[in-house]
Design a protein around this motif. Structure first.
Motif, mmCIF file in Angstrom:
data_model
loop_
_atom_site.group_PDB
_atom_site.id
_atom_site.type_symbol
_atom_site.label_atom_id
_atom_site.label_comp_id
_atom_site.label_asym_id
_atom_site.label_seq_id
_atom_site.Cartn_x
_atom_site.Cartn_y
_atom_site.Cartn_z
ATOM 1 N N LYS A 11 0.851 -1.201 0.000
ATOM 2 C CA LYS A 11 0.000 0.000 0.000
ATOM 3 C C LYS A 11 0.889 1.255 0.000
ATOM 4 O O LYS A 11 1.981 1.241 0.586
ATOM 5 N N VAL A 12 0.410 2.299 -0.606
ATOM 6 C CA VAL A 12 1.176 3.556 -0.640
ATOM 7 C C VAL A 12 0.298 4.697 -0.091
ATOM 8 O O VAL A 12 -0.809 4.933 -0.581
ATOM 9 N N VAL A 13 0.802 5.349 0.932
ATOM 10 C CA VAL A 13 0.100 6.491 1.537
ATOM 11 C C VAL A 13 1.018 7.705 1.438
ATOM 12 O O VAL A 13 2.151 7.684 1.939
ATOM 13 N N ILE A 14 0.555 8.738 0.765
ATOM 14 C CA ILE A 14 1.330 9.976 0.659
ATOM 15 C C ILE A 14 0.850 10.911 1.765
ATOM 16 O O ILE A 14 -0.358 11.113 1.929
ATOM 17 N N VAL A 15 1.782 11.432 2.529
ATOM 18 C CA VAL A 15 1.421 12.300 3.650
ATOM 19 C C VAL A 15 1.897 13.714 3.329
ATOM 20 O O VAL A 15 3.099 13.949 3.149
ATOM 21 N N THR A 16 0.934 14.622 3.212
ATOM 22 C CA THR A 16 1.248 15.996 2.809
ATOM 23 C C THR A 16 0.859 16.981 3.913
ATOM 24 O O THR A 16 0.164 16.623 4.861
ATOM 25 N N GLY A 17 1.260 18.209 3.735
ATOM 26 C CA GLY A 17 0.918 19.249 4.710
ATOM 27 C C GLY A 17 1.940 20.365 4.616
ATOM 28 O O GLY A 17 3.084 20.119 4.220
ATOM 29 N N VAL A 18 1.551 21.570 4.989
ATOM 30 C CA VAL A 18 2.450 22.708 4.820
ATOM 31 C C VAL A 18 3.676 22.556 5.732
ATOM 32 O O VAL A 18 3.599 21.890 6.766
ATOM 33 N N PRO A 19 4.802 23.162 5.363
ATOM 34 C CA PRO A 19 6.025 23.003 6.160
ATOM 35 C C PRO A 19 5.808 23.378 7.632
ATOM 36 O O PRO A 19 5.289 24.455 7.930
ATOM 37 N N GLY A 20 6.169 22.455 8.512
ATOM 38 C CA GLY A 20 6.060 22.730 9.946
ATOM 39 C C GLY A 20 4.751 22.317 10.575
ATOM 40 O O GLY A 20 4.576 22.462 11.783
ATOM 41 N N VAL A 21 3.815 21.752 9.793
ATOM 42 C CA VAL A 21 2.533 21.336 10.390
ATOM 43 C C VAL A 21 2.723 20.118 11.304
ATOM 44 O O VAL A 21 1.932 19.875 12.209
ATOM 45 N N GLY A 22 3.800 19.354 11.048
ATOM 46 C CA GLY A 22 4.092 18.221 11.931
ATOM 47 C C GLY A 22 3.988 16.852 11.270
ATOM 48 O O GLY A 22 3.812 15.846 11.949
ATOM 49 N N LYS A 23 4.171 16.789 9.951
ATOM 50 C CA LYS A 23 4.070 15.500 9.249
ATOM 51 C C LYS A 23 5.068 14.486 9.792
ATOM 52 O O LYS A 23 4.726 13.348 10.074
ATOM 53 N N THR A 24 6.322 14.925 9.910
ATOM 54 C CA THR A 24 7.383 14.011 10.335
ATOM 55 C C THR A 24 7.118 13.519 11.761
ATOM 56 O O THR A 24 7.319 12.340 12.068
ATOM 57 N N THR A 25 6.625 14.422 12.619
ATOM 58 C CA THR A 25 6.310 14.065 14.003
ATOM 59 C C THR A 25 5.164 13.041 14.043
ATOM 60 O O THR A 25 5.254 12.020 14.740
ATOM 61 N N VAL A 26 4.110 13.299 13.288
ATOM 62 C CA VAL A 26 2.959 12.377 13.265
ATOM 63 C C VAL A 26 3.405 11.015 12.726
ATOM 64 O O VAL A 26 3.025 9.965 13.254
ATOM 65 N N LEU A 27 4.262 11.036 11.714
ATOM 66 C CA LEU A 27 4.704 9.764 11.124
ATOM 67 C C LEU A 27 5.566 8.950 12.078
ATOM 68 O O LEU A 27 5.517 7.718 12.057
ATOM 69 N N SER A 28 6.342 9.621 12.921
ATOM 70 C CA SER A 28 7.148 8.815 13.854
ATOM 71 C C SER A 28 6.246 8.185 14.922
ATOM 72 O O SER A 28 6.471 7.045 15.332
ATOM 73 N N GLU A 29 5.182 8.875 15.322
ATOM 74 C CA GLU A 29 4.179 8.262 16.232
ATOM 75 C C GLU A 29 3.467 7.105 15.521
ATOM 76 O O GLU A 29 3.201 6.061 16.106
ATOM 77 N N PHE A 30 3.160 7.330 14.253
ATOM 78 C CA PHE A 30 2.460 6.314 13.455
ATOM 79 C C PHE A 30 3.267 5.015 13.417
ATOM 80 O O PHE A 30 2.729 3.929 13.597
ATOM 81 N N LYS A 31 4.575 5.155 13.191
ATOM 82 C CA LYS A 31 5.432 3.967 13.051
ATOM 83 C C LYS A 31 5.381 3.111 14.323
ATOM 84 O O LYS A 31 5.224 1.890 14.254
ATOM 85 N N LYS A 32 5.485 3.790 15.471
ATOM 86 C CA LYS A 32 5.448 3.039 16.752
ATOM 87 C C LYS A 32 4.147 2.264 16.869
ATOM 88 O O LYS A 32 4.138 1.074 17.155
ATOM 89 N N LYS A 33 3.044 2.962 16.641
ATOM 90 C CA LYS A 33 1.727 2.338 16.808
ATOM 91 C C LYS A 33 1.513 1.204 15.799
ATOM 92 O O LYS A 33 1.027 0.136 16.140
ATOM 93 N N ALA A 34 1.903 1.457 14.548
ATOM 94 C CA ALA A 34 1.659 0.464 13.492
ATOM 95 C C ALA A 34 2.487 -0.789 13.747
ATOM 96 O O ALA A 34 1.993 -1.913 13.574
ATOM 97 N N GLU A 35 3.731 -0.617 14.190
ATOM 98 C CA GLU A 35 4.578 -1.795 14.417
ATOM 99 C C GLU A 35 4.096 -2.598 15.621
ATOM 100 O O GLU A 35 4.183 -3.814 15.628
ATOM 101 N N GLU A 36 3.557 -1.883 16.628
ATOM 102 C CA GLU A 36 2.958 -2.613 17.771
ATOM 103 C C GLU A 36 1.820 -3.510 17.298
ATOM 104 O O GLU A 36 1.556 -4.548 17.886
ATOM 105 N N GLU A 37 1.167 -3.093 16.233
ATOM 106 C CA GLU A 37 0.041 -3.890 15.709
ATOM 107 C C GLU A 37 0.495 -4.879 14.634
ATOM 108 O O GLU A 37 -0.316 -5.474 13.947
ATOM 109 N N GLY A 38 1.815 -4.978 14.434
ATOM 110 C CA GLY A 38 2.347 -5.978 13.508
ATOM 111 C C GLY A 38 2.349 -5.561 12.051
ATOM 112 O O GLY A 38 2.546 -6.393 11.160
#
Ligand code: AP5
Length: 207
Positions: A11-38
Motif C-alpha cells: 500500500k502507498v500512503v502519501i502524507v502531505t501538509g504545509v512546512p512545519g505542520v508536523g508530518k514528520t512528528t505524526v509519522l514517527s508516532e504512526f510507526k510506533k503504533k503500526a509496528e505494535e500492531e504488527g
C-alpha cells in the motif's frame, strides 16, 4: 492485489501538509503504533531523496534551499526521487507492507506554487491514499518558530501559511484524481500528534 498498473503490491500512503505542520512528528508516532500492531511499515521523506541527489551533484547542501533552485533542476530531482523511493520500497515491502511518503502537495518555490504530486510522480507512487495533515495557521507558524533546525521564513507568516493551506488541500484533491486515491484530512492538534497518528492508522488499516 497488485492490479492492472493502478496499484503496487504494497500500500502507498502519501502524507502531505504545509512546512512545519508536523508530518514528520505524526509519522514517527504512526510507526510506533503500526509496528505494535504488527504492520510492516516503511517511511520515507521525499525531500531527503531530492537532497541526496542534489548533494551528490554539488547543487545544494540544505533541504530548505531545494525550493530555491531553478524549476527545471527541481523537476529533475523530483523525478529521480519518485523513482528511487519506489525502487527501494519494492526491495523491502511485500504485499502486506505499507509505504508512507512524507512530502508536499504544493511547494512554494521562488517561481510560484509548484505541484509536489504531478502526474509523473503519481505514475511512480500510485497512491492508495493522500493524507493531508492540517492545523490552524497560527499553530503552524508557532511550530515553525520553535523548530530552530529549519528555515521556513519564506513560507510567509500566518497569511502566507493560510493561503498555502487552502491551495495545498486543493492540490492534494487534484492529485488524488489520477489514481483514484482517497483523501484524508487529519488535524494535528496542539500537543496531540499521537491522536493524529492513531486516526491515520485506523484509515490505513481500511485500505
Ligand atoms: P521536507 O524536508 O520534506 O519538509 P519536511 O521534513 O516534511 O518538513 P516540513 O518542513 O514539511 O515539516 P513537518 O510538517 O514534517 O513538521 P515537523 O514534524 O518537522 O521538504 C524539504 C524540501 O523538499 C521542500 O521544501 C521541497 O523543496 C522539497 N520537496 C519535498 N517533497 C517534494 C515534492 N514532492 N516535489 C518537489 N519538491 C519536494 O514538525 C515541526 C515542529 O512542530 C517540530 O518542532 C515538532 O516538534 C512540532 N510539532 C509537530 N506536531 C506538533 C503538535 N501536535 N503539537 C505541538 N508541536 C508539534
Amino acid at each position: 492485489m497488485a492490479d492492472s498498473g493502478l496499484r503496487h503490491p504494497f500500500k502507498v500512503v502519501i502524507v502531505t501538509g504545509v512546512p512545519g505542520v508536523g508530518k514528520t512528528t505524526v509519522l514517527s508516532e504512526f510507526k510506533k503504533k503500526a509496528e505494535e500492531e504488527g504492520l510492516k511499515v516503511k517511511i520515507v521523506n521525499f525531500g531527503t531523496y531530492m537532497l541526496d541527489t542534489a548533494v551528490k551533484e554539488g547543487i545544494v547542501d540544505d533541504r530548505d534551499k531545494i525550493r530555491t533552485l531553478p524549476l527545471r533542476r527541481q523537476l529533475e530531482l523530483q523525478r529521480l526521487a519518485a523513482q528511487a523511493i519506489i525502487r527501494d520500497a519494492a526491495k523491502e515491502l511485500g504485499s502486506d507492507g505499507v509505504l508512507l511518503v512524507d512530502t508536499h502537495a504544493l511547494v512554494k518555490t521562488v517561481a510560484g506554487y509548484w505541484p509536489g504530486l504531478p502526474r509523473h510522480v503519481l505514475d511512480e507512487l500510485k497512491p492508495d491514499m493522500i493524507a493531508v495533515i492540517e492545523a490552524s495557521p497560527e499553530e503552524i507558524v508557532a511550530r515553525q518558530a520553535r523548530d530552530k533546525t529549519r528555515y521556513r521564513a519564506d513560507i510567509g507568516g500566518v497569511e502566507g501559511v493560510k493561503r498555502l493551506l487552502e491551495n495545498a488541500r486543493a492540490a492534494s484533491i487534484a492529485s488524488a484524481v489520477h489514481y483514484a486515491s482517497t483523501v484524508a484530512i487529519i488535524e494535528n492538534k496542539e500537543g496531540k500528534a499521537d491522536e493524529a497518528a492513531s486516526q491515520l492508522l485506523e484509515l490505513v488499516k481500511k485500505l
